[in-house]
Scaffold this motif. Structure first.
Motif, PDB file in Angstrom:
ATOM      1  N   LEU A   1      32.201  -3.664  -9.114  1.00  0.00           N
ATOM      2  CA  LEU A   1      32.503  -3.954  -8.024  1.00  0.00           C
ATOM      3  C   LEU A   1      31.370  -4.830  -7.460  1.00  0.00           C
ATOM      4  O   LEU A   1      30.218  -4.274  -7.257  1.00  0.00           O
ATOM      5  N   LYS A   2      31.570  -5.922  -7.091  1.00  0.00           N
ATOM      6  CA  LYS A   2      30.678  -6.870  -6.388  1.00  0.00           C
ATOM      7  C   LYS A   2      31.157  -7.285  -4.886  1.00  0.00           C
ATOM      8  O   LYS A   2      32.268  -7.569  -4.728  1.00  0.00           O
ATOM      9  N   PHE A   3      29.980  -6.937  -4.167  1.00  0.00           N
ATOM     10  CA  PHE A   3      30.357  -7.106  -2.649  1.00  0.00           C
ATOM     11  C   PHE A   3      29.781  -8.431  -2.278  1.00  0.00           C
ATOM     12  O   PHE A   3      28.138  -8.229  -2.352  1.00  0.00           O
ATOM     13  N   GLY A   4      30.075  -9.400  -1.743  1.00  0.00           N
ATOM     14  CA  GLY A   4      29.538 -10.596  -1.584  1.00  0.00           C
ATOM     15  C   GLY A   4      28.733 -10.566   0.011  1.00  0.00           C
ATOM     16  O   GLY A   4      28.904  -9.606   0.761  1.00  0.00           O
ATOM     17  N   GLY A   5      28.022 -11.646   0.331  1.00  0.00           N
ATOM     18  CA  GLY A   5      27.159 -11.787   1.577  1.00  0.00           C
ATOM     19  C   GLY A   5      28.052 -11.282   2.973  1.00  0.00           C
ATOM     20  O   GLY A   5      27.560 -10.378   3.647  1.00  0.00           O
ATOM     21  N   THR A   6      29.448 -11.760   2.851  1.00  0.00           N
ATOM     22  CA  THR A   6      30.091 -11.403   4.081  1.00  0.00           C
ATOM     23  C   THR A   6      30.557  -9.996   4.088  1.00  0.00           C
ATOM     24  O   THR A   6      30.564  -9.457   5.375  1.00  0.00           O
ATOM     25  N   SER A   7      30.610  -9.326   3.026  1.00  0.00           N
ATOM     26  CA  SER A   7      31.090  -7.998   2.650  1.00  0.00           C
ATOM     27  C   SER A   7      30.026  -7.013   3.219  1.00  0.00           C
ATOM     28  O   SER A   7      30.328  -5.881   3.436  1.00  0.00           O
TER      29      SER A   7
ATOM     30  N   TRP B   1      34.745  -8.629  -4.406  1.00  0.00           N
ATOM     31  CA  TRP B   1      35.198  -8.471  -3.358  1.00  0.00           C
ATOM     32  C   TRP B   1      34.583  -9.450  -2.374  1.00  0.00           C
ATOM     33  O   TRP B   1      33.349  -9.487  -2.271  1.00  0.00           O
ATOM     34  N   THR B   2      35.366  -9.899  -1.383  1.00  0.00           N
ATOM     35  CA  THR B   2      35.164 -11.178  -0.534  1.00  0.00           C
ATOM     36  C   THR B   2      35.692 -11.060   0.564  1.00  0.00           C
ATOM     37  O   THR B   2      36.190 -10.056   1.022  1.00  0.00           O
ATOM     38  N   ASP B   3      35.728 -12.322   1.311  1.00  0.00           N
ATOM     39  CA  ASP B   3      36.092 -12.153   2.758  1.00  0.00           C
ATOM     40  C   ASP B   3      37.490 -12.907   3.067  1.00  0.00           C
ATOM     41  O   ASP B   3      37.996 -13.488   3.711  1.00  0.00           O
ATOM     42  N   ILE B   4      38.149 -12.927   1.511  1.00  0.00           N
ATOM     43  CA  ILE B   4      39.379 -13.638   1.581  1.00  0.00           C
ATOM     44  C   ILE B   4      40.176 -12.945   0.515  1.00  0.00           C
ATOM     45  O   ILE B   4      39.567 -12.078  -0.521  1.00  0.00           O
ATOM     46  N   ASP B   5      41.620 -13.012   0.944  1.00  0.00           N
ATOM     47  CA  ASP B   5      42.447 -12.130  -0.134  1.00  0.00           C
ATOM     48  C   ASP B   5      42.862 -12.872  -1.507  1.00  0.00           C
ATOM     49  O   ASP B   5      44.050 -12.868  -1.862  1.00  0.00           O
ATOM     50  N   GLY B   6      41.664 -13.220  -2.319  1.00  0.00           N
ATOM     51  CA  GLY B   6      42.066 -13.619  -3.618  1.00  0.00           C
ATOM     52  C   GLY B   6      41.732 -15.363  -3.455  1.00  0.00           C
ATOM     53  O   GLY B   6      41.385 -15.908  -2.586  1.00  0.00           O
ATOM     54  N   MET B   7      41.852 -15.957  -4.727  1.00  0.00           N
ATOM     55  CA  MET B   7      41.761 -17.409  -4.924  1.00  0.00           C
ATOM     56  C   MET B   7      43.008 -18.011  -4.477  1.00  0.00           C
ATOM     57  O   MET B   7      44.233 -17.577  -4.677  1.00  0.00           O
ATOM     58  N   HIS B   8      42.972 -18.874  -3.454  1.00  0.00           N
ATOM     59  CA  HIS B   8      43.897 -19.545  -2.688  1.00  0.00           C
ATOM     60  C   HIS B   8      44.103 -20.759  -3.597  1.00  0.00           C
ATOM     61  O   HIS B   8      43.447 -21.459  -4.390  1.00  0.00           O
ATOM     62  N   ASN B   9      45.526 -21.530  -3.134  1.00  0.00           N
ATOM     63  CA  ASN B   9      45.884 -22.453  -3.985  1.00  0.00           C
ATOM     64  C   ASN B   9      45.213 -24.067  -3.775  1.00  0.00           C
ATOM     65  O   ASN B   9      45.386 -24.814  -4.335  1.00  0.00           O
ATOM     66  N   ASN B  10      44.295 -23.822  -2.600  1.00  0.00           N
ATOM     67  CA  ASN B  10      43.654 -25.180  -2.074  1.00  0.00           C
ATOM     68  C   ASN B  10      42.404 -24.518  -1.479  1.00  0.00           C
ATOM     69  O   ASN B  10      42.437 -23.253  -0.882  1.00  0.00           O
ATOM     70  N   ASP B  11      41.536 -25.461  -1.038  1.00  0.00           N
ATOM     71  CA  ASP B  11      40.338 -25.011  -0.306  1.00  0.00           C
ATOM     72  C   ASP B  11      40.760 -24.394   1.101  1.00  0.00           C
ATOM     73  O   ASP B  11      41.154 -25.555   2.172  1.00  0.00           O
ATOM     74  N   PRO B  12      40.553 -23.315   1.557  1.00  0.00           N
ATOM     75  CA  PRO B  12      41.111 -22.815   2.988  1.00  0.00           C
ATOM     76  C   PRO B  12      40.189 -23.423   3.910  1.00  0.00           C
ATOM     77  O   PRO B  12      40.278 -23.200   5.184  1.00  0.00           O
ATOM     78  N   ARG B  13      38.753 -23.927   3.709  1.00  0.00           N
ATOM     79  CA  ARG B  13      37.795 -24.185   4.596  1.00  0.00           C
ATOM     80  C   ARG B  13      38.402 -25.575   5.058  1.00  0.00           C
ATOM     81  O   ARG B  13      37.985 -26.296   6.130  1.00  0.00           O
ATOM     82  N   ILE B  14      39.520 -26.453   4.380  1.00  0.00           N
ATOM     83  CA  ILE B  14      39.785 -27.518   4.553  1.00  0.00           C
ATOM     84  C   ILE B  14      41.235 -27.782   4.938  1.00  0.00           C
ATOM     85  O   ILE B  14      41.448 -28.600   5.987  1.00  0.00           O
TER      86      ILE B  14
ATOM     87  N   ALA C   1      35.993 -24.180  -6.284  1.00  0.00           N
ATOM     88  CA  ALA C   1      36.481 -23.106  -5.484  1.00  0.00           C
ATOM     89  C   ALA C   1      35.415 -22.142  -5.240  1.00  0.00           C
ATOM     90  O   ALA C   1      35.132 -21.381  -6.374  1.00  0.00           O
ATOM     91  N   LYS C   2      34.758 -21.993  -4.071  1.00  0.00           N
ATOM     92  CA  LYS C   2      33.367 -21.546  -3.658  1.00  0.00           C
ATOM     93  C   LYS C   2      33.745 -19.968  -3.898  1.00  0.00           C
ATOM     94  O   LYS C   2      32.588 -19.491  -4.148  1.00  0.00           O
ATOM     95  N   ILE C   3      34.544 -19.375  -3.938  1.00  0.00           N
ATOM     96  CA  ILE C   3      34.899 -17.938  -3.992  1.00  0.00           C
ATOM     97  C   ILE C   3      34.350 -17.440  -5.459  1.00  0.00           C
ATOM     98  O   ILE C   3      34.151 -16.320  -5.398  1.00  0.00           O
ATOM     99  N   LEU C   4      34.258 -18.521  -6.339  1.00  0.00           N
ATOM    100  CA  LEU C   4      33.716 -17.855  -7.651  1.00  0.00           C
ATOM    101  C   LEU C   4      32.548 -18.536  -8.147  1.00  0.00           C
ATOM    102  O   LEU C   4      32.699 -19.879  -8.056  1.00  0.00           O
TER     103      LEU C   4
END
Ligand SMILES: Nc1ncnc2c1ncn2[C@@H]1O[C@H](COP(=O)(O)OP(=O)(O)O)[C@@H](O)[C@H]1O
Ligand SMILES: N[C@@H](CC(=O)OP(=O)(O)O)C(=O)O
Length: 443
Positions: free
Chosen positions: A4-10, A217-230, A253-256
């Motif tokens: 289980l990997k927890f990223g910086g925001t987690s 484990w990160t701060d969003i519910d999975g890989m999104h279909n497009n960049d949610p920051r944009i 896709a910065k999530i990975l």
């Protein structure tokens, strides 16, 4: 066993660390890989830059500010005076180590030691918290098993052997904590897996220990279909194949982390992308299977340089492309996209460090044109059966945007387009409106 990997925001605050502790507090055997608390690695990068410039006073002020931030975390994280004292001593030890670099010559070796402090601190503080909560766990130092070779590639045999040895020291332990991102290099020095590399650590550890599942484990519910920051109105994708996920990670896709899919794919270990703020959400499962609609997601990679070599005389001659590729090979510069015509070959690179030398050598083959500030838009899905006219949908969506290069056919999963970076937001927005079938893919 799971990773289980927890990223910086987690793990970005005392409160978040407590939430992670309750998430992992069950009987399942697991290795927990932590990133640095969010903002820390950026702060350490800034400290290192200041030290390179010999601005020692400024560096000391930055170090003090970061130290103060951590003192606050310690205050909020622990209840007992004893743990607070122990944690504050640990902080002093680490920050004094960084302060010592203001007195000495600062080189890349010192920089790497500075950058490693974030993960060393987050894991040590987390382990103290588990101890205070009387949760049985062992802190495994990643520097004892995580290693890269002379080519800066992970030494997977070494990692597997040494991780196994570390785990075998604690046969009765079910919960292990370790650092993401940091490693040793071929010379035994402290090094790292490049920014965002904790995902890669998790995947390498998962493959080395042959686990049943890797969870990011990160701060969003999975890989999104497009960049949610944009783009507004994006949605999580339920399932992706390893290849689809690898394309998306590589193309922005910065999530990975871009390399993190490969070790999992090699061992056929499913990877789940989950949200620490919403643990019950289904997230994205990455596995050998691929289901769902044809077009799954789009990602964008900036900082691309396009190089065109015009050479009517030589292009069709065999051996010409080899000679061109050899130039890039000599400068260890990977090529992302390539297209050819009868009179020219266009290709893109994302590492322009040796651009000048490369262009000088390419000029021997013909006329060379260079365009910087380009972006690769990568549309990912299963395009093997062109059932639904995916290409048409993509080009209709982008009809007002000038497309510099198009690449399709390299894999069945990817259509890549090169555009000017200034058109990126418009391109991603138009694609979001034009190409997705929301009902099929939504998690
Ligand atoms: N296609 C995408 N799907 C999901 N998240 C994405 C995507 N593209 C970019 N992101 C960004 O990636 C972020 C998570 O990655 P990162 O910041 O590295 O997390 P962590 O700190 O957990 O390692 C999200 O907050 C989101 O803004
Ligand atoms: N701390 C490192 C490694 C990392 O992967 O972080 P995160 O998981 O927060 O992206 C970085 O900021 O690059």
């Amino acid at each position: 066993m799971k990773v289980l990997k927890f990223g910086g925001t987690s793990v970005g605050s005392a409160e978040r660390m407590k939430a992670v502790a309750s998430l992992i507090n069950n009987d399942e055997p697991k290795i927990v890989v932590l990133s640095a608390m969010s903002g820390t690695t950026n702060a350490l990068v800034q400290i290192a830059e200041t030290l390179y410039q010999n601005k020692n006073e400024e560096a000391n002020a930055l170090i003090d500010a970061l130290h103060d931030k951590y003192k606050q975390v310690v205050e909020e994280l622990y209840t007992s005076a004893e743990k607070k004292k122990q944690a504050n001593e640990l902080l002093t030890e680490h920050f004094d180590h960084v302060r010592a670099f203001t007195q000495d010559l600062f080189t890349i070796h010192e920089e790497r030691a500075v950058l490693a402090q974030g993960e060393l601190l987050s894991t040590a503080l987390f382990q103290f918290f588990l101890e205070e909560q009387q949760i049985n766990s062992v802190l495994l130092p990643a520097l004892n098993f995580m290693k890269i070779d002379e080519d800066e590639e992970p030494d997977t045999a070494y990692i597997a052997k040494h991780l196994k040895e570390e785990l075998e020291k604690f046969p009765n332990t079910k919960l292990f904590i370790t650092q993401g991102y940091i490693c040793r290099n071929a010379f035994g020095e402290i090094d790292n897996l490049k920014r965002g590399g904790s995902d890669y650590s998790a995947s390498l550890i998962g493959a080395a220990a042959d686990v049943e599942e890797i969870q990011i484990w990160t701060d969003i519910d999975g890989m999104h279909n497009n960049d949610p920051r944009i783009v507004k109105d994006t949605y999580p994708i339920a399932e992706l194949s390893f290849d689809e996920a690898a394309e998306l990670a590589y193309f922005g896709a910065k999530i990975l982390h871009p390399s993190s899919v490969t070790p999992a794919k090699q061992k056929n270990i499913p990877v789940k992308l989950l949200n620490t703020m919403q643990p019950e959400a289904k997230g994205t499962t990455i596995s050998a299977e691929s289901t769902g609609g044809t077009i799954k997601a789009v990602a964008a990679k900036d900082g691309i340089t396009a190089i065109k070599i015009k050479s009517g005389r030589m292009l069709l001659a065999y051996g010409f492309l080899r000679s061109v590729f050899e130039v890039f090979e000599r400068y260890k510069t990977p090529i992302d996209m390539i297209t050819t015509s009868e009179v020219a070959v266009s290709l893109t690179i994302d590492n322009a460090r040796h651009l000048e030398e490369i262009v000088a050598e390419l000029k021997e083959f013909g006329q060379v044109e260079v365009d910087q500030e380009q972006t690769i838009i990568c549309v990912v899905g299963d395009f093997i059966e062109e059932r639904s006219g995916s290409g048409l949908k993509i080009f209709q969506s982008l009809k007002d945007i000038s497309v510099r290069m198009i690449s399709y056919g390299g894999s069945k999963n990817n259509i890549s387009l090169l555009i000017n970076t200034k058109d990126k937001v418009e391109a991603l927005t138009k694609l979001n409106e034009g190409i997705f079938d929301r009902n099929t893919n939504n998690a």
